[in-house]
Design an enzyme around this catalytic site. Structure first.
Site, PDB file in Angstrom:
ATOM      1  N   GLU A   1     -47.953  -6.814  -9.062  1.00 31.42           N
ATOM      2  CA  GLU A   1     -47.651  -8.123  -9.635  1.00 31.42           C
ATOM      3  C   GLU A   1     -48.262  -9.250  -8.807  1.00 31.42           C
ATOM      4  O   GLU A   1     -48.859 -10.174  -9.342  1.00 31.42           O
ATOM      5  CB  GLU A   1     -46.128  -8.312  -9.716  1.00 31.42           C
ATOM      6  CG  GLU A   1     -45.725  -9.603 -10.396  1.00 31.42           C
ATOM      7  CD  GLU A   1     -44.212  -9.789 -10.433  1.00 31.42           C
ATOM      8  OE1 GLU A   1     -43.566  -9.607  -9.389  1.00 31.42           O
ATOM      9  OE2 GLU A   1     -43.696 -10.127 -11.516  1.00 31.42           O
TER      10      GLU A   1
ATOM     11  N   CYS B   1     -33.309  -2.131  -9.817  1.00 34.16           N
ATOM     12  CA  CYS B   1     -34.100  -2.236  -8.587  1.00 34.16           C
ATOM     13  C   CYS B   1     -33.491  -1.498  -7.400  1.00 34.16           C
ATOM     14  O   CYS B   1     -34.204  -1.121  -6.467  1.00 34.16           O
ATOM     15  CB  CYS B   1     -34.295  -3.700  -8.210  1.00 34.16           C
ATOM     16  SG  CYS B   1     -34.844  -4.672  -9.615  1.00 34.16           S
TER      17      CYS B   1
ATOM     18  N   CYS C   1     -38.855 -10.051 -15.422  1.00 31.40           N
ATOM     19  CA  CYS C   1     -38.888 -10.008 -13.951  1.00 31.40           C
ATOM     20  C   CYS C   1     -39.348  -8.679 -13.399  1.00 31.40           C
ATOM     21  O   CYS C   1     -39.667  -8.560 -12.225  1.00 31.40           O
ATOM     22  CB  CYS C   1     -37.519 -10.377 -13.380  1.00 31.40           C
ATOM     23  SG  CYS C   1     -36.175  -9.594 -14.222  1.00 31.40           S
TER      24      CYS C   1
ATOM     25  N   LYS D   1     -44.261  -4.528  -7.497  1.00 34.95           N
ATOM     26  CA  LYS D   1     -44.411  -5.929  -7.072  1.00 34.95           C
ATOM     27  C   LYS D   1     -45.731  -6.141  -6.354  1.00 34.95           C
ATOM     28  O   LYS D   1     -46.271  -7.242  -6.332  1.00 34.95           O
ATOM     29  CB  LYS D   1     -43.253  -6.338  -6.141  1.00 34.95           C
ATOM     30  CG  LYS D   1     -41.902  -6.472  -6.829  1.00 34.95           C
ATOM     31  CD  LYS D   1     -41.827  -7.722  -7.671  1.00 34.95           C
ATOM     32  CE  LYS D   1     -40.534  -7.800  -8.456  1.00 34.95           C
ATOM     33  NZ  LYS D   1     -40.586  -8.840  -9.486  1.00 34.95           N
TER      34      LYS D   1
ATOM     35  N   SER E   1     -40.020 -13.143 -22.045  1.00 39.75           N
ATOM     36  CA  SER E   1     -39.736 -14.462 -21.487  1.00 39.75           C
ATOM     37  C   SER E   1     -40.994 -14.935 -20.772  1.00 39.75           C
ATOM     38  O   SER E   1     -41.691 -14.138 -20.150  1.00 39.75           O
ATOM     39  CB  SER E   1     -38.585 -14.355 -20.488  1.00 39.75           C
ATOM     40  OG  SER E   1     -38.591 -15.460 -19.610  1.00 39.75           O
TER      41      SER E   1
ATOM     42  N   GLU F   1     -34.836 -19.110 -17.658  1.00 41.67           N
ATOM     43  CA  GLU F   1     -34.782 -18.094 -18.703  1.00 41.67           C
ATOM     44  C   GLU F   1     -33.612 -18.321 -19.647  1.00 41.67           C
ATOM     45  O   GLU F   1     -33.717 -18.117 -20.855  1.00 41.67           O
ATOM     46  CB  GLU F   1     -34.703 -16.704 -18.052  1.00 41.67           C
ATOM     47  CG  GLU F   1     -35.063 -15.574 -18.991  1.00 41.67           C
ATOM     48  CD  GLU F   1     -35.462 -14.294 -18.257  1.00 41.67           C
ATOM     49  OE1 GLU F   1     -35.969 -14.389 -17.131  1.00 41.67           O
ATOM     50  OE2 GLU F   1     -35.253 -13.209 -18.843  1.00 41.67           O
TER      51      GLU F   1
ATOM     52  N   GLU G   1     -34.552 -21.010 -21.900  1.00 40.02           N
ATOM     53  CA  GLU G   1     -35.542 -20.470 -22.850  1.00 40.02           C
ATOM     54  C   GLU G   1     -34.825 -19.689 -23.944  1.00 40.02           C
ATOM     55  O   GLU G   1     -35.129 -19.830 -25.133  1.00 40.02           O
ATOM     56  CB  GLU G   1     -36.500 -19.570 -22.075  1.00 40.02           C
ATOM     57  CG  GLU G   1     -37.739 -19.146 -22.858  1.00 40.02           C
ATOM     58  CD  GLU G   1     -38.588 -18.123 -22.080  1.00 40.02           C
ATOM     59  OE1 GLU G   1     -38.158 -17.689 -20.986  1.00 40.02           O
ATOM     60  OE2 GLU G   1     -39.657 -17.763 -22.589  1.00 40.02           O
TER      61      GLU G   1
ATOM     62  N   GLU H   1     -53.027 -14.264 -12.811  1.00 39.98           N
ATOM     63  CA  GLU H   1     -52.284 -15.460 -13.221  1.00 39.98           C
ATOM     64  C   GLU H   1     -51.510 -16.064 -12.060  1.00 39.98           C
ATOM     65  O   GLU H   1     -51.053 -17.208 -12.143  1.00 39.98           O
ATOM     66  CB  GLU H   1     -51.265 -15.113 -14.314  1.00 39.98           C
ATOM     67  CG  GLU H   1     -51.845 -14.506 -15.584  1.00 39.98           C
ATOM     68  CD  GLU H   1     -51.948 -13.000 -15.515  1.00 39.98           C
ATOM     69  OE1 GLU H   1     -51.311 -12.397 -14.615  1.00 39.98           O
ATOM     70  OE2 GLU H   1     -52.655 -12.413 -16.325  1.00 39.98           O
TER      71      GLU H   1
END
Lengths: 163, 669, 627
Positions: free
Chosen positions: B362, B504, B300, B359, B320, B280, B283, B367
């Protein structure tokens, strides 16, 4: 064509009220006047256009008795159960009308979508209790027979239209 | 102490010090007033009526909605108040359905706790539940409306703090329910799975969707190689479930426990957090140099990603492209481990242990799988881990600490602070700073990104390259920042967004703490952990450097992109279950999207134009025109589907062209 | 002041236009009489007058010299509707149908004779009363709010102005806000919506709040079943409400107002909307209110069917586009109301009274009523009385006068005067309590009623005869309240549900004395702890009926018997052998086969099998089934 025009009309109504969230209730009232109920898609549309959530719109629509989320019959019969009417046995009228229309327990709308029968808290016609309205037209000083007669007149008229 | 600003609470003199209401002041005096619907961060609801106290001259008042005034004489318990509280509980229990013994909520139920605490020995009313269906549609959240006491805490946290409003009240009176819109399943509406609702829900109405059974099955099956990966935030909260002090770092005990339970390897997600910084950070530097796709948003947090896909999909290219540390590790492990442990990919089970309920969503994203083998098989939250440990009977506090397995168990301080708001940004600056200035330093603490406010702005100058950053936590705050960016009133180069307030460590899967300073203490614990580690900057992680040398090449390489990067797509908020029925089979179906994105781009005008075209050419019996939500191509609107062809950036010309072609209008038919 | 000239001019013009009208026929066109066909009567008048070649004026736009026919708001005598009044004689005709119109024209309008069958004949004394003012129904009333209600044409703003309308509002434009508030406080007017809070003080508190924006709201969400006073005022004299709101706005410092009307009152909505429009067109409302530099604009909003929106804070939530859920008070709307701004919410009747008080003067107004409760109150008088309808009496009037004098006495179900007299009068609707024979001579006002556990409420007054089951009444009101509870606070939502459950058990013979004790205990908690007025007053009918009719409750519970025979489930059905001819009609209808008997012989009901459905009673044409 029906559905697409619904969005157009709804859009016009929302625009008329200036996309103002506070005007949610009058907006829903006008949409319901137009379509006789509030379809889910239109509620999502209203939510999006007003910048609020679908939950909020659904919460408002389901809170108020006036809003209906299911299509009702062509004739909405509202039998008043306000104190004055209640004391003058308005619930007998309800039973008589429901019996005449052969409505089962839990069923409020006739299968041919002609009649929906409901009770309403008070029409304000207490001086002429017991009373009922059919699509807004008030009938007072009713008896079981008179109430059923009103329904029968409508049924006859509808049948004549079909022939 | 101003002697005239006193309230007397149960004969004790208490000064007024700007408390929001009498309830907070009474708490300060040392009395815990019972309440279901009061939370200090949310608006006052005043519905549970449990917080009634007696104020001389005023009678019984609700302490949450009464302002303390000097001279008030308050009694927090009188015979009348006691009877009232019991009565309220009896009323709630009478319509509460289900057995406490088998309820998902278990020991954490506040209704049960309060009934016990207030000494309710009898429910004198007829008990009658509503038999509403359970909603287990979401991977993250389980709903049982029969347990709901309508306190509204979930509604308010979802709309006021998280700015989502996926659930709300519907109907009225005794028919009231808390529900997603139209009483849909929660997975079909705009819920972003953050799980904050499950933390504030006092009963078992909203709980974390459990994956513990599946995990047990995996670790107890002989032919599977099961890997556990622990997130940073989990280690400073798990101890609270076993009586350790708030913020105690119990990572060693956790690793030992997991190994004892049967996990074949235990890895550290902080490792892949370091990896994320490599990718990242690189990037970001690339975008800054090109001046493209800025601001860059972190990716994230899956709650934030879904939020962005639903509400701000125009900015999808600004996210990102990096996967989250969880997904990076899962992807890496599944790719590299088969050779090492001599097992097929399908026999490797990756279980991540997260502070986060989103999560779970996720891990199931399309993907993040290779064919039908997901990179991450199961996600269990801190709370679920505690349940697993208890079920197994392992005495957590007695465990001797053990270390993570290598190579995926080594991390720097930069990786571990991912667990709190500001951590990603700090780690990123530690990385980017050195790259931009070309100088190595021993300094690593960057105080400016630390703090408790939900929106923090920071500006850096690295030898002439200026970086303006925002650190955001809580999606309500994210909305504000996004709207400012959209309106042009704020400009940033880098924005860290965490869905949960404070990051978190306050995730949906974390234990609910009675300690009001839990968030601060857990954050402090992570910074302390960072301090105690030898290395603080992600770029110094030797194992990661090896990974690049031996396997990935360099950050942003083709291999890195394959394994560690992803893409995003717009999402509709309410899943439409309209079936694309060709109502009249011989008509050509035409659908115009009326979602916001398309609407803003002119779908309504397009509708009028098409309607005119259709009627002008007498095509009403050949075409059926329909409105719909939403093709999820919001940044390419207006979107029109004609027959089986989807046209993006549709104009009158394009639509008519397609219609003409499909209907063979110009052919001599 | 240009506007004064304009108002004066309109008044003068109107008076000029009507001064040569020979007679005026005012047909009651309130919702009740419209249901009875009043509009058809009006049309018929127009038709027959024209047919006679005479001039008929349905509206006043120019000088008229013929006969004026207009529809008014409720004239109050609902039992006898459709009614009409002929001016100038003030003759009232009852139960008028279109078939009567020609005769009325011939005999009473063009001629001088009365039509006996249309004149009211009072059953108790068998006398005829052609003149309105002499009728027992009207004689003892003191119309203040309803004065113009049953006479003016509510759709004609000029008539309102000609009678002094908007002159008080104009006068207030020259007063300061403090002066206006002071005047109202001096008058002692109390809010007529039910709570009875002093209006002047409410305005003054709102006036004192500092804010860039304030609102005035008219609460037209009259949802009490059995109440239609506000409806009558909205239908019959909408301009008085607008004028009251203008004065209120000047008192508190508001430039914007809302009229919130129940959607179940379509005629009221229509009339108010039309009145607002007319006032705007006349320059009375708008950015230059009455030609001054002040702005005052009104929006009419329809409710969407929630009784709870009659509560101030719930109403505010509704105007803000939210679910109608109340919020805790304090903060009061006077400090933080609509959109967070200071707001005064006033009842329809209260606002309609305001211009009248200004016109009369506080001292004159205080001559009516009592010291603690000056003025009058409208009541919707319904139930088992000879003449139901809309009345207005001064505070301090007694129940005896209202029921036996004005209403003509208590009746049986068939309409005959009941020798038993009244059993109870429910006052204040589902939030109120009952009065009994022992209160017949108690002067009615806020204090006295509160002291006995009842309340004035909004004005619903239902008279019940000896055949009324008080437990069923309590259950009925609880059912209403339960249905309308917003569901926010635990005690109201769950408490009214459980109370209804217990009451239902009692009326169906399933209850125990423990449940009765629980009912009372719960009632007190709901009363004390509910978030809003709806919950707080929901237990009132229960507590009130328990106070005066406890033995009826006990009879239902212990002996499983309903003394009045109203509770179907507690009837024990039997067949009167004297009347039964053994036709077997009941046997065929009985769902459990509980009736046995030989053909043409008196039949018998087996109580053990009887499920008390009452089908046999309905089937019997000889009245042989007793319950």
């Amino acid at each position: 064509m029906q559905n697409i025009l619904a969005f157009e009309k709804a859009g016009q109504i929302i625009e008329k009220y200036g996309y103002n969230q506070a005007k949610l209730i009058p907006i829903l009232q006008e949409i319901q006047n137009e379509y006789r109920y509030l379809p889910e898609e239109l509620m999502v549309y209203v939510a999006t256009m007003l910048g609020t959530t679908s939950s909020h719109v659904y919460g408002v629509a389901s809170f108020y008795s006036h809003f209906t989320l299911k299509l009702k019959g062509k004739y909405v019969v509202r039998i008043c159960d306000g104190t004055a009417c209640h004391v003058k046995k308005s619930m007998h009228l309800l039973d008589a009308v429901r019996k005449h229309l052969k409505l089962e327990e839990g069923q409020n709308t006739t299968p041919d979508m002609l009649f929906t029968v409901e009770t309403v808290a008070c029409l304000g016609t207490c001086g002429r209790a017991p009373a009922m309205t059919v699509n807004g037209e008030v009938f007072g000083l009713l008896t079981d027979e008179k109430a059923v007669a009103v329904i029968q007149d409508i049924q006859k008229k509808e049948q004549a239209n079909h022939e | 102490m101003k002697t005239n600003q006193i309230v007397t609470v149960d004969n004790k003199q208490v000064p007024i010090e700007g408390e929001r209401n009498l309830l907070e002041l009474i708490r300060k005096a040392g009395v815990e007033i019972p309440t279901f619907c009061y939370h200090s961060e949310m608006s006052i609801y005043a519905a549970c009526r449990l917080c009634m106290v007696d104020v001389e001259g005023m009678g019984m008042v609700a302490s949450c909605s009464t302002t303390p005034t000097p001279g008030m004489v308050v009694k927090t318990s009188t015979p009348e108040i006691r009877e009232t509280r019991k009565m309220i509980l009896e009323l709630l229990l009478a319509s509460h359905q289900g057995d406490c013994q088998t309820c998902r909520k278990g020991d954490d139920c506040k209704l049960l706790a309060l009934a016990n605490r207030l000494g309710v020995r009898d429910v004198r009313f007829k008990r009658k539940g509503r038999n509403l269906p359970l909603d287990l549609s979401s991977p993250s959240i389980a709903r049982d409306p029969n347990k709901c006491i309508l306190c509204g805490d979930c509604v308010r946290i979802c709309s006021e703090i998280q700015g989502v409003g996926a659930i709300g009240f519907a109907h009225r009176g005794a028919h009231s329910i808390v529900t997603p819109c139209f009483e849909r399943d929660i997975a079909t509406v705009e819920c972003i799975d953050c799980g904050q609702c499950t933390k504030v829900c006092p009963t078992g109405a909203l709980t974390i969707k459990s994956d513990t059974t599946e995990v047990f099955t995996a670790i107890q099956s002989k032919d599977k190689y099961v890997v556990a990966a622990i997130a940073p935030a989990v280690r400073v909260a798990i101890g609270e479930e076993f009586g350790l002090e708030t913020g105690a770092n119990a990572v060693g005990k956790m690793v030992a426990t997991l190994k004892m339970m049967g996990f074949d390897a235990v890895y550290d997600v902080s490792y892949s957090a370091d990896l994320t910084i490599f990718e990242e950070g690189t990037e970001l530097l690339g975008r800054v140099t090109e001046g493209e796709n800025l601001p860059m948003f972190t990716s994230c947090c899956p709650g934030w990603v879904k939020f962005m896909e639903q509400y701000y999909s125009d900015y999808a290219n600004n996210l990102s492209t990096c996967k989250s540390p969880q997904q990076m590790l899962g992807s890496l492990v599944k790719e590299t481990l088969p050779d090492v442990v001599k097992k097929d990919r399908k026999d490797i089970v990756f279980v991540s242990i997260m502070p986060c309920t989103a999560k779970k969503f996720e891990a199931k994203r399309d993907e993040f799988r290779v064919a039908d083998s997901p990179d991450v098989d199961y996600v269990i939250t801190t709370h679920e881990l505690a349940l697993l440990i208890r079920e197994r009977g392992i005495m957590f506090n007695e465990m001797e600490p053990e270390a993570f397995d290598m190579p995926y168990g080594f991390n720097t301080g930069g990786g571990v602070i991912f667990g709190n708001s500001g951590g990603v940004s700090e780690a990123a600056i530690r990385f980017a700073g050195e790259k931009l200035t070309g100088k190595k330093t021993d300094d690593y603490i960057i105080r400016e990104v630390r703090g408790e406010e939900g929106i923090r702005e920071v500006e850096y100058d690295f030898s002439g390259t200026k970086l303006k950053m925002a650190v955001v936590s809580g999606l309500g705050n994210a909305r504000k920042v996004m709207d400012n960016i959209k309106a042009g009133t704020s400009q940033y180069d880098f924005v860290e967004i965490m869905a949960c307030p404070s990051g978190c460590i306050n995730g949906g899967g974390q234990p609910v703490s009675a300690d009001r300073l839990a968030r601060q203490k857990r954050t402090e614990a992570l910074y302390r952990t960072d301090k105690m580690l030898q290395l603080h900057k992600s770029q110094d992680n030797p194992y990661i450097n090896d990974l690049y040398t031996n396997f990935l090449g360099k950050p942003g390489s083709h291999k890195a992109h394959e394994l560690l990067h992803t893409h995003y797509h717009a999402r509709s908020r309410i899943k439409s279950d309209r079936i694309e029925t060709p109502a009249e089979t011989d008509k050509l179906p035409v659908s115009i999207c009326f979602g916001t994105g398309c609407f803003i781009r002119g779908s309504q005008k397009l509708l009028s134009q098409l309607t005119s075209f259709i009627s002008a050419n007498g095509l009403e019996d050949k075409v059926s025109l329909d409105a719909t939500f939403c093709f999820e191509k919001c940044d390419q609107g207006p979107v029109v589907r004609i027959g089986d062809e989807t046209i993006t950036h549709c104009t009158r010309v394009k639509a008519i062209e397609a219609l003409t072609e499909k209907l063979n209008l110009h052919a001599n038919a | 002041m240009s506007e004064a000239v304009n108002l004066l001019k309109r008044a003068e013009t109107y008076k000029e236009n009507v001064k040569d009208i020979k007679k005026r026929i005012v047909v009651c066109a309130g919702t009740g009489c419209i249901a009875g066909g009043a509009l058809k009567v009006i049309d018929k008048f127009e038709e027959v007058i024209k047919a006679k070649g005479l001039n008929v004026a349905m509206t006043i736009n120019k000088h008229e010299d013929g006969y004026q026919v207009s529809g008014s708001g409720c004239q109050g005598f609902c039992q006898m509707g459709p009614v009409l009044t002929i001016l100038p004689e003030n003759i009232m005709y009852c139960k008028v149908t279109p078939e009567d119109v020609e005769e009325i024209l011939e005999k009473t309008i063009l001629g001088d004779t009365l039509i006996d069958r249309l004149v009211y004949t009072h059953k108790p004394d068998q006398k005829s009363y052609p003149k309105k003012a002499e009728m027992p129904f009207y004689r003892k009333q003191s119309p203040v709010v309803l004065k113009k209600c049953g006479s003016i044409d509510p759709t004609d703003i000029n008539e309102y102005i000609a009678l002094g309308g908007y002159a008080q509002a104009l006068r207030c434009t020259t007063m300061t806000a403090e002066e206006i508030c002071s005047f109202m406080m001096d008058s002692g007017l109390k809010g007529r919506g039910g709570a009875g809070f002093p209006t002047g003080r409410k305005w003054d508190l709102t006036r004192q709040s500092v804010s860039d924006k304030k609102y005035i709201i008219c609460n037209g969400d009259e949802g009490d079943p059995g109440a239609f006073m506000d409806s009558a005022v909205m239908e019959g004299n909408p301009h008085s409400i607008i004028e009251g709101m203008m004065i209120a706005a000047m008192a508190i410092g508001a430039d914007e107002g809302y009229v919130y009307v129940r959607t179940e009152y379509p005629l009221a909505v229509k009339r108010i909307r039309a009145a607002v429009k007319a006032a705007q067109e006349a320059g009375i409302l708008g950015d230059k209110m009455l030609g001054t530099d002040r702005a005052f604009n009104l929006t009419v909003m329809e409710g969407a069917g929630a009784f709870v929106c009659g509560e101030e804070t719930a109403l505010i939530a509704s105007v803000e586009g939210k679910r109608g859920m109340p919020t805790p008070k304090p903060p009061f709307p006077a400090q933080k109301g609509l959109f967070g701004k200071p707001t005064s919410i006033n009842n329809v009747e209260t606002l309609s009274t305001v211009p009248v008080i200004f016109e009369m003067g506080a001292d004159e107004y205080k001559k009516l009523g009592t010291a603690a409760a000056p003025g009058t109150k409208t009541f919707a008088l319904t139930g088992h009385v000879l003449n139901t309808g809309l009345i207005e009496v001064p505070f301090g009037e007694t129940l005896r006068t209202i029921v036996y004098n004005i209403a003509g006495g208590v009746t049986e179900e068939n309409g005959d005067i009941s020798p038993e007299g009244l059993k109870a009068v429910q006052i204040g609707g589902p939030s109120g309590g009952c009065l009994t024979q022992e209160h017949l001579d108690m002067p009615l006002d806020y204090q006295n009623l509160k002291a006995i556990g009842a309340m004035v409420g909004s004005g619903g007054m239902v008279v019940m005869n000896h055949k009324t089951c008080m437990v069923e009444i309590a259950r009925y009101f609880m059912e209403f309240t339960q249905n309308e509870s917003c569901g926010k606070c635990v005690v109201c939502r769950e408490g009214t549900k459980q109370m209804l459950d217990i009451l239902t058990d009692i009326t169906q013979g399933r209850a125990t004395m423990e449940q009765l004790a629980l009912l009372e205990e719960l009632a007190l908690v709901v009363q004390k702890v509910s978030l809003c007025g709806l919950g707080k007053s929901a237990p009132n009918p229960v507590l009130s009926t328990l106070k005066y009719f406890r033995d009826e409750y006990v009879e239902h519970i212990v002996n499983k018997r309903c003394p009045t025979g109203q509770c179907k489930a507690l009837r024990s059905y039997s067949i009167d052998a004297e009347k039964c001819i053994g036709c077997g009609a009941c046997v065929r209808k009985c769902p459990t086969g509980a009736i046995t008997g030989e053909k043409k012989q008196p039949h018998m009901i087996d109580a053990a099998k009887c499920i008390k459905c009452g089908a046999c009673m309905d089937a019997c044409k000889f009245g042989a089934v007793l319950a």
